[in-house]
Design an enzyme around this catalytic site. Structure first.
Site, PDB file in Angstrom:
ATOM      1  N   ASP A  66       0.230  88.511-118.397  1.00  0.00           N
ATOM      2  CA  ASP A  66      -0.411  89.639-118.284  1.00  0.00           C
ATOM      3  C   ASP A  66       0.833  90.849-118.583  1.00  0.00           C
ATOM      4  O   ASP A  66       2.092  90.404-118.970  1.00  0.00           O
ATOM      5  CB  ASP A  66      -0.328  89.746-116.671  1.00  0.00           C
ATOM      6  CG  ASP A  66      -1.589  89.164-116.118  1.00  0.00           C
ATOM      7  OD1 ASP A  66      -2.388  89.063-116.967  1.00  0.00           O
ATOM      8  OD2 ASP A  66      -1.515  88.977-114.807  1.00  0.00           O
ATOM      9  N   TYR A 130       7.074  77.940-115.729  1.00  0.00           N
ATOM     10  CA  TYR A 130       7.301  79.428-115.384  1.00  0.00           C
ATOM     11  C   TYR A 130       8.233  79.457-114.513  1.00  0.00           C
ATOM     12  O   TYR A 130       8.682  78.865-113.417  1.00  0.00           O
ATOM     13  CB  TYR A 130       5.941  80.020-114.732  1.00  0.00           C
ATOM     14  CG  TYR A 130       5.025  80.437-115.559  1.00  0.00           C
ATOM     15  CD1 TYR A 130       4.841  81.677-116.316  1.00  0.00           C
ATOM     16  CD2 TYR A 130       3.787  79.559-115.944  1.00  0.00           C
ATOM     17  CE1 TYR A 130       3.571  81.970-116.835  1.00  0.00           C
ATOM     18  CE2 TYR A 130       2.900  79.716-116.382  1.00  0.00           C
ATOM     19  CZ  TYR A 130       2.756  80.887-117.244  1.00  0.00           C
ATOM     20  OH  TYR A 130       1.694  81.538-118.049  1.00  0.00           O
TER      21      TYR A 130
END
Length: 291
Positions: A66, A130
């Protein structure tokens, strides 16, 4: 590995690993028809024009990130079709050309590989990891050192209960329906994922932060590994674990939230800020940025 498009021409597919600081971008995906928004792939596709492919070069990204999310190592595949009689570029030439012609300093191609023409950067990935960076000890947001701006979530608290967060994280391990942690807007219908690893640990500050500037601060790293994740799953899991660390939730409530499969609940609907999230790695069976 080659296939013909225009008569006598050869199409070659490449896998590239790239990193970027996501602050200036509207995500990694290319943005079309909006001059006020730009994605990482807009710059890569512009740079790829200099490779003079017969057909326009389009990148297929492994992991969509994003706006404001960073990548230490993401991956994408692209096809380059040279004119008849021209040999395919070597992977080294592709990586060098893209870096030479990139027009944004916050993007870098780490390495390129020649791959079979049926290789798919998203489907072939075997693991994604992540990292989420937190900072405690900030009395107000602008107390964060300059070199930590936009790369961590500064919490206005002196203390996080790491033991409670670690206990809560264990409820997320394994194979579950993670729909409680998926944000709206995803076309994915299968919300079952396997979280292979999750950790909560002290993390380093930027090496450019002076000791006197970081003495009052403590940095923490949350790390999540899975083959794939749902839309905003990592940021929503992070927000819930932070709520545990702040004493707002008990560790056992994370299990209740997970089993509720309700993405609109009071706590799981919260999304941690994009700026603290890094895509650390995308792994494949035979390729990697350090191979």
């Amino acid at each position: 590995m080659g296939s013909c498009g225009a008569v006598g021409s050869v199409r070659a597919r490449y896998l590239v690993f790239l990193q970027y600081l996501g602050t200036d971008f509207n995500g990694v995906a290319a943005v079309r028809g909006n001059p006020r928004a730009v994605g990482v792939l807009n710059f890569l596709e512009e740079a790829a024009k200099r490779l003079n492919s017969v057909d326009p070069v389009r990148f297929t990204i492994s992991s969509r990130t994003d706006a404001g999310v960073h990548a230490l190592s993401n991956a994408a595949h692209l096809d380059i079709q040279r004119r008849p009689g021209q040999s395919p570029f070597s992977p080294e030439v592709v990586a060098k050309a893209l870096n030479t012609h990139l027009k944004h300093p916050a993007i870098r191609v780490l390495k390129a590989f020649r791959v079979p023409n049926d290789f798919h950067a998203r489907h072939a990935a075997t693991s994604r990891t992540y990292q989420y960076r937190l900072a405690t000890g900030c009395s107000w947001p602008n107390q964060l050192p300059v070199f930590e701006q936009n790369v961590c979530w500064a919490l206005q608290t002196e203390y996080l209960d790491m033991a409670a967060m670690q206990e809560a994280a264990q409820h997320l391990l394994g194979t579950h329906d993670f729909s409680a942690f998926q944000s709206a807007g995803s076309p994915v219908t299968n919300t079952v994922r396997t979280l292979r690893r999750v950790s909560v640990s002290p993390g380093p500050a930027s090496p450019f932060v002076l000791p006197e500037g970081s003495r009052r601060l403590q940095f923490w790293t949350l790390e999540f590994e899975s083959q794939s994740f749902l839309y905003r799953q990592v940021r929503r899991m992070t927000a819930v674990l932070v709520a545990v660390g702040l004493g707002i939730l008990a560790p056992t409530q994370v299990k209740v939230i997970l089993e509720s499969q309700d993405p609109l609940g009071k706590y799981q609907a919260r999304v941690a800020p994009a700026r603290g999230l890094f895509l650390k790695s995308v792994l494949y069976d035979n390729f990697g940025p350090t191979s």
